[in-house]
Design an enzyme around this catalytic site. Structure first.
Site, short mmCIF file in Angstrom:
data_model
loop_
_atom_site.label_atom_id
_atom_site.label_comp_id
_atom_site.label_asym_id
_atom_site.label_seq_id
_atom_site.Cartn_x
_atom_site.Cartn_y
_atom_site.Cartn_z
N SER A 41 0.80 -1.24 0.00
CA SER A 41 0.00 0.00 0.00
C SER A 41 0.82 1.28 0.00
O SER A 41 0.27 2.36 -0.16
CB SER A 41 -0.97 0.00 1.18
OG SER A 41 -2.07 -0.83 0.90
N LYS B 138 2.87 6.70 4.99
CA LYS B 138 1.99 5.66 4.45
C LYS B 138 2.51 4.29 4.86
O LYS B 138 3.70 4.00 4.70
CB LYS B 138 1.91 5.74 2.92
CG LYS B 138 0.91 4.77 2.33
CD LYS B 138 -0.52 5.21 2.59
CE LYS B 138 -1.52 4.08 2.36
NZ LYS B 138 -1.52 3.07 3.43
N GLY C 57 2.26 -0.02 4.62
CA GLY C 57 2.02 -1.04 3.62
C GLY C 57 2.25 -2.40 4.25
O GLY C 57 3.07 -2.53 5.15
#
Length: 269
Positions: free
Chosen positions: A60, A206, A208
């Site tokens: 992600s 972010k 992931g």
């Protein structure tokens, strides 16, 4: 070393020295890991530990370059536009069967929203856009024979990137020097989730996570990969970072969330 640079270096050491946590509630250890921090102004690597030049699936974290592409191609328009509604034919967990905008997509890692952006681009334009960003190995073809480049090439599939390459890409985004419009880069940064530490650092990042596959496309045992990448800002300083860990078994919590939590916990030490 001047006081400002020394302060940044000490902070970078604190960030990377505490990212490993070998056991947690009976969980086993880490197969491989990297923690790297760079000063965005000087592009000097302040701290680099572990295996940072090996490529892994971005999972992600790929939503960041995909957002850049989406805004540049006018598929995305602002933090909250477009709003797309989940449809029954879209594969998604219960929590993601909702209306989603770009900010929520990035915050909650909604996979079906990523797929819709990629599908609107089409395979040719998608491949060209990722190559233009020089993102990792630039391979969004997907698994051999699966024709899944537009639906999951970034999740345990053909696309791979190293932590070293992550920070190079993120540093360009911070400085808005990627080969797309500045507006697209500004909108991407505005839509990303921001965390604030107790001592005033603003951390934009972010997560992931993915289950790893071997060279034949089969799951590599129970290995799970986690990422937390982004940048931190305070008093005019900007630090770009990438943290990656591969665990040897399934975890009770998403590995990306575990790494993010550990990173933010160590941030003010």
């Amino acid at each position: 070393m001047d006081k400002k640079l020394r302060s940044a270096a000490l902070l970078a050491f604190a960030l990377t020295s505490g990212t490993s946590f070998q056991t947690q509630a009976g969980e086993k250890g880490i197969v491989t890991e990297c923690a790297v921090v760079m000063d965005a102004a000087t592009q000097k690597i302040l701290s680099r530990k572990g295996v940072c030049d090996k490529r892994f699936t971005p999972a992600s974290t790929f939503k960041v370059p995909l957002a850049v592409i989406g805004y540049d191609k006018n598929i995305l328009r602002s933090e909250h536009d477009p709003v797309w509604q989940w449809k029954p034919e879209m594969e998604a967990p219960e929590r993601d069967r909702i209306a989603v905008d770009p900010a929520r997509w990035l915050e909650q890692s909604v996979v079906w929203y990523s797929r819709e952006i990629a599908k609107q681009l089409g395979q040719k334009q998608f491949s060209e856009a990722v190559a233009a960003l020089d993102y990792g190995n630039k391979d969004v073809s997907g698994r051999a024979g699966k024709q899944d480049g537009l639906t999951g090439s970034w999740i345990g599939s053909s696309l791979e990137i190293s932590p070293d390459e992550q920070i190079q890409f993120l540093n360009k985004l911070v400085h808005e020097t990627l080969p797309v419009s500045k507006q697209a880069q500004q909108k991407t940064k505005a839509a990303m989730t921001v965390f604030t530490s107790e001592k005033g650092w603003k951390v934009t990042g972010k997560t992931g996570a993915a289950r790893l596959r071997d060279a034949n496309g089969k799951f590599a045992g129970e290995q799970r990969l986690g990422w937390f990448v982004g940048w931190a800002e305070k008093d005019g300083r900007q630090l770009v970072f990438a943290n990656m860990q591969v665990f040897d078994k399934a975890l009770k919590t998403s590995p990306g969330l575990l790494i993010r939590g550990q990173f933010l916990k160590n941030f003010d030490q």
